[in-house]
Design a protein around this motif. Structure first.
Motif, PDB file in Angstrom:
ATOM      1  N   ARG A  82      -3.872  -1.069  -6.008  1.00 52.30           N
ATOM      2  CA  ARG A  82      -5.216  -0.815  -5.465  1.00 52.30           C
ATOM      3  C   ARG A  82      -6.214  -0.582  -6.592  1.00 52.30           C
ATOM      4  NH1 ARG A  82      -6.168   0.667  -0.074  1.00 52.30           N
ATOM      5  NH2 ARG A  82      -7.757   2.151  -0.751  1.00 52.30           N
ATOM      6  N   HIS A  83      -5.821   0.181  -7.608  1.00 51.14           N
ATOM      7  CA  HIS A  83      -6.744   0.424  -8.713  1.00 51.14           C
ATOM      8  C   HIS A  83      -7.058  -0.866  -9.479  1.00 51.14           C
ATOM      9  CE1 HIS A  83      -6.034   4.760  -8.105  1.00 51.14           C
ATOM     10  NE2 HIS A  83      -7.160   4.910  -8.765  1.00 51.14           N
ATOM     11  N   TRP A  84      -6.041  -1.686  -9.720  1.00 48.39           N
ATOM     12  CA  TRP A  84      -6.293  -2.990 -10.357  1.00 48.39           C
ATOM     13  C   TRP A  84      -7.283  -3.793  -9.514  1.00 48.39           C
ATOM     14  CZ3 TRP A  84      -4.767  -5.354 -14.906  1.00 48.39           C
ATOM     15  CH2 TRP A  84      -3.757  -4.729 -15.647  1.00 48.39           C
ATOM     16  N   PHE A 102      -9.495  -2.986  -7.124  1.00 51.33           N
ATOM     17  CA  PHE A 102     -10.870  -2.512  -6.963  1.00 51.33           C
ATOM     18  C   PHE A 102     -11.589  -2.427  -8.304  1.00 51.33           C
ATOM     19  CE2 PHE A 102      -8.831  -0.179  -3.203  1.00 51.33           C
ATOM     20  CZ  PHE A 102      -8.955  -1.302  -2.411  1.00 51.33           C
ATOM     21  N   ALA A 103     -10.865  -2.394  -9.417  1.00 52.50           N
ATOM     22  CA  ALA A 103     -11.505  -2.412 -10.737  1.00 52.50           C
ATOM     23  C   ALA A 103     -11.934  -3.840 -11.086  1.00 52.50           C
ATOM     24  CB  ALA A 103     -10.549  -1.870 -11.800  1.00 52.50           C
ATOM     25  N   GLY A 138      -1.134   1.717  -7.889  1.00 54.29           N
ATOM     26  CA  GLY A 138      -1.451   0.939  -9.079  1.00 54.29           C
ATOM     27  C   GLY A 138      -2.181  -0.350  -8.714  1.00 54.29           C
TER      28      GLY A 138
END
Lengths: 232, 218
Positions: free
Chosen positions: B69-71, B73-74, B67
């Motif tokens: 990592r996605h936050w 890199f977004a 979770g």
């Protein structure tokens, strides 16, 4: 653009985010806005990727001390290869293959010593001996329609799927040796995927099958929310 | 030309940056928590006092590694886009002249203001424009850290595909150290900044509403 237009645009954007399924859900991070940005980041990573760019080969003194190289598997105990183990190579291939460990050792071998990057943030170094996956793909005669590669294992169903370009990179190998010795069970014996261009969880250990396929698959960690492309 | 002390682009990019920086710091600390050590496996750096110490959960965002990592890199792209919008405005409007630290104008004033804060001087030196020299030094310093933060992040994200950048920063594990130190520097700046703003509440009003028009715009 004046201030009023700018603010109106911003409000419209925020409304879309709130209403249009573009939420940020940490539990399902491959959906919504986070998933949208994962796909944008995949395009960014694919644009950066060069098939002939090699990760630096490291000297032997950089090797992580014996036994300190982390060993991950999902089964409760170290998976042990079934009797009569062989690797299946199938999919969009003119010559599907079944390769024993001896068959693989007879193919032209290679050795790479590169930095390993784990999704958790640690890095470590080992040397890996094996055969390039591109060599196996050539022997199998893969079809131009093949765009992805799926890797299966006997570690409680652990698997992953890759883009073809990363799979055919010269530093992507099917490894049967580590630091000059036969691969040990905790590191994926008898055969594991190893690559300089992906995060560790993409490198499936305890391999049973390599399949060249037209479409993108998932994977053990990918289906749980980790990035699919995961290049380094 | 008269312009408010804080023009609207500065105000918007400032408050957007507050949100984005919080998201980046929180998700970054959650990512660090997955392996809260510095240095390659088996050669952890001896000088790092927090080896193995996970950042407190209250400071983190994303819940778990995937979770976070996605936050991270977004929102990294939005962080960069917002910073570039601010930088482009600063350059195009000439605002950089009244905001950035120019040694010939600001060095003596910065030293004088510093002595005043240390109570080694009775009165602050006369201020030239919207900020004193020490403010300009602090704001320029934190702006200089931003590229380092982004570049070290890129080196950790793509250490193999960006080999020159990664080598320039001393390799993957050194880039990870730089990334964390840059965050620490920004956190220290933010701490002092918030205290100063609370002591000079008018600046908070100006950063929100703009403040009176200034005639000294370059």
């Amino acid at each position: 653009m004046n201030r009023r237009q700018f603010l109106a645009g911003g409000l419209r954007g925020a409304g879309l985010v709130a209403l249009g399924g573009l939420a940020c859900d940490s539990e399902r991070p491959r959906t919504g806005f986070l998933g949208l940005m994962e796909r944008a980041n995949e395009r960014f990573q694919r644009a950066l990727f060069r098939p002939d760019r090699l990760a630096p080969e490291l000297p032997q003194e950089d090797e992580t001390p014996e036994g300190e190289f982390p060993a991950y598997f999902i089964s409760p105990r170290v998976p042990i290869a079934p009797a009569g183990w062989a690797l299946t190579v199938r999919g969009l291939a003119a010559r599907p293959l079944t390769l024993s460990l001896d068959d693989l050792r007879r193919l032209p071998g290679t050795s790479i010593r590169v930095r390993h990057h784990c999704v958790e943030g640690w890095s470590a170094v080992a040397s890996w001996q094996g055969v390039r996956l591109s060599e196996v793909a050539r022997l199998a005669g893969i079809d131009p329609r093949a765009r992805h590669v799926e890797f299966r294992s006997f570690d409680s169903g652990y698997w992953s799927s890759w883009d073809l370009e990363s799979a055919l990179h010269p530093q992507t190998i099917l490894a049967y040796g580590m630091n000059g010795a036969p691969l040990r069970p905790e590191y994926g014996a008898p055969l594991r995927l190893y690559s300089a261009v992906k995060l560790g969880y993409k490198m499936v250990k305890y391999l049973t099958e390599v399949a060249f396929l037209p479409s993108k698959g998932g994977g053990y960690w990918e289906d749980r929310g980790y990035e699919w492309y995961a290049g380094v | 030309m008269a312009r408010p002390k804080q023009p609207w682009i500065v105000r918007i990019t400032h408050w957007v940056n507050v949100v984005l920086l919080a998201i980046m710091a929180g998700s970054g600390l959650r990512i660090l928590g997955a392996y809260p050590k510095l240095g390659p496996v088996g050669e952890e750096y001896g000088w790092y006092p927090l080896q193995g110490v996970e950042p407190p959960a209250v400071l983190t965002l994303g819940g778990w590694l995937a979770g976070a990592r996605h936050w991270h890199f977004a929102f990294a792209w939005l962080f960069v886009a917002n910073a570039l919008a601010y930088a482009a405005y600063l350059a195009a409007s000439g605002e950089w002249r009244r905001r950035l630290f120019l040694p010939r104008r600001d060095l003596v004033n910065a030293a004088g203001t510093f002595l005043y804060y240390l109570r080694l001087r009775r009165a602050p030196p006369p201020q030239d424009g919207i900020y004193n020299g020490l403010q300009r030094l602090a704001y320029t310093g934190v702006l200089a850290i931003a590229p380092l933060l982004v570049l070290s992040g890129l080196a950790i994200y793509k250490p193999v595909q960006l080999p020159r950048l990664t080598a320039l920063l001393g390799g993957y594990d050194a880039a990870r150290v730089i990334h964390l130190l840059a965050l620490l520097a920004i956190a220290l700046f933010t701490l002092v900044h918030v205290v100063q703003v609370l002591l000079h509440f008018r600046t908070l009003v100006e950063m929100t509403a703009g403040g009176r028009a200034q005639e000294d715009v370059p």
